[in-house]
Design an enzyme around this catalytic site. Structure first.
Site, short mmCIF file in Angstrom:
data_model
loop_
_atom_site.label_atom_id
_atom_site.label_comp_id
_atom_site.label_asym_id
_atom_site.label_seq_id
_atom_site.Cartn_x
_atom_site.Cartn_y
_atom_site.Cartn_z
CB VAL A 253 46.91 35.96 37.97
CG1 VAL A 253 45.40 35.70 37.92
CG2 VAL A 253 47.65 34.66 38.28
CB CYS A 254 43.73 38.77 36.18
SG CYS A 254 42.09 39.47 35.88
CB THR A 255 44.28 43.22 34.06
OG1 THR A 255 44.21 43.48 35.45
CG2 THR A 255 42.89 42.97 33.51
N GLY B 209 45.43 33.62 32.52
CA GLY B 209 44.19 34.29 32.13
C GLY B 209 43.52 34.96 33.33
#
Lengths: 263, 263
Positions: B136-138, B186
């Site tokens: 998730v995310c970075t 994202g």
């Protein structure tokens, strides 16, 4: 809000959230450390649902808020997913008149708190002085048990919010319901929408939108099963049947609170 | 999935999540404790974004999963909002071939991990054996630095995912992107949608929908500012300008990884 203020806010957000840290991005922007920060008092209780808390906590932090996580003592509090939260202040040490008093949910922990005189007394007192009295999920049942929703429109988790009128509230099946200074949210994930609403009130709309962009909150659930209406009768009946007996202790706690509140 | 299986699943969910506990609801339903439980290995790292982890963790738990939170040691790991997470296993103790390997984000912590040989070696090894490699995310940047996204379509937080192609990935601006056994999401709140997608794969669609209903995931954000397109040019420019210098250490870490990976 001016462009300069947005930049200040985001520079501070970056400092608060190490993940978004930009130490030398806008060294020219000055922040007045003496400016008042909004104060948040968030109750944490054993068996609480961690996901009721974290979206609101994240949004509160990104308003540059001064956040207390409060419980009877500072021992770690076990949450539903097995992670512990360490309170940062006791009920006695909590801000007496915070900008926001917040109560998360989790049915088992909520029912225990509804029958706990120390917690109820704390909520009565702080709720009377807080600028906003708020909750996510079954947290509204606890607010109700403390007499804080009598005559107010309120919501909660779809499965247990039927009990709110027995605590004097006017049930509204909304995701985030505001009635004067009471702001209650639906089950668990409603805390995301709630967090942005609070940010828009405590700061302003542009600030709230900035937080939404930082958190990339553009939801795209793979199904439409987040409400009984969307999930359909069959699935909702299954879930409801199963959870039904979990409501027995709640109903007892509601009856006790109802009698105590002289509703 | 049969009705009986759904009931079993939810009875178990209730036992795992105390908030939804229904101890005597369906005493007649038998659960085979010897049945294999899906294994989840979730990396936790200093400065990680707590909200990247908690929705996925909640969904994983509700699949009746066996979840490890892993780091180099068992000392508490400080997250972006100031809460500590105590790892439940070290990198050495982590399941060698879990059903799901998961990596959360947070730019500062991600960059540190990208340059940490011990973390990279762990991810290379576990990622080669895991049934699904996810983030998730970075977190996807860290997967990329471990060579796990070379030739795979992948996404990440809108602000930093431009770097993914430099790690061999094919950038796709989706909320949850699956390419074979790589599933990336994202920024931050995409973990909710991601968690349901994983539940549907590890269990099935009806199970995932049940989780969505329990979590009342029927999002209603007050604004449409969760993406650069929705937030508009002015607000996105403000946020991007501010966060821009946070990307300098990332770009350095990406360059190092790029050289190491011989891309």
């Amino acid at each position: 809000m001016q462009r300069r203020d947005v930049l200040q806010m985001l520079a501070l957000a970056a400092l608060t959230a190490p993940a978004l840290q930009v130490p030398d991005a806008h060294a020219g922007i000055k922040f007045d450390p003496n400016a008042p920060k909004p104060k948040f008092v968030m109750l944490v209780h054993p068996d609480m649902v961690l996901l009721d808390l974290v979206p609101a906590l994240t949004a509160f932090k990104l308003t540059m808020g001064d956040v207390q996580l409060v419980w009877k003592d500072r021992d770690p509090v076990r949450t539903d997913v097995g992670l512990d939260i360490r309170p940062t202040a006791t009920l006695v040490e909590a801000y007496a008149a915070p900008d926001v008093l917040f109560v998360p949910g989790g049915l088992k922990g909520t029912v225990a708190c509804m029958q706990d005189a120390e917690v109820i007394t704390f909520l009565e007192k702080t709720g009377a002085s807080a600028r906003f009295v708020t909750s996510v999920c079954t947290g509204s049942l606890l607010l109700g048990a403390a007499g804080l929703l009598a005559g107010y429109r309120a919501t909660g988790h779809w499965q247990s919010r039927y009990a709110l009128p027995h605590l004097g509230a006017i049930l509204e099946d909304g995701r985030v319901v505001r009635d004067r200074n009471r702001i209650t949210a639906g089950g668990v994930t409603a805390g995301l929408d709630f967090g942005l609403v609070i940010a828009s009130i405590i700061r302003d709309e542009e600030w709230a939108k900035s937080i939404q962009l930082i958190l990339e909150y553009a939801p795209a659930p793979p199904y439409d099963a987040g409400t009984p209406a969307g999930a359909g009768v069959a699935l909702t009946t299954l879930v409801s049947d199963l959870l039904k007996s979990g409501l027995k202790p709640l109903d007892e706690a509601v009856a006790q609170a109802h009698a105590r509140l002289h509703l």
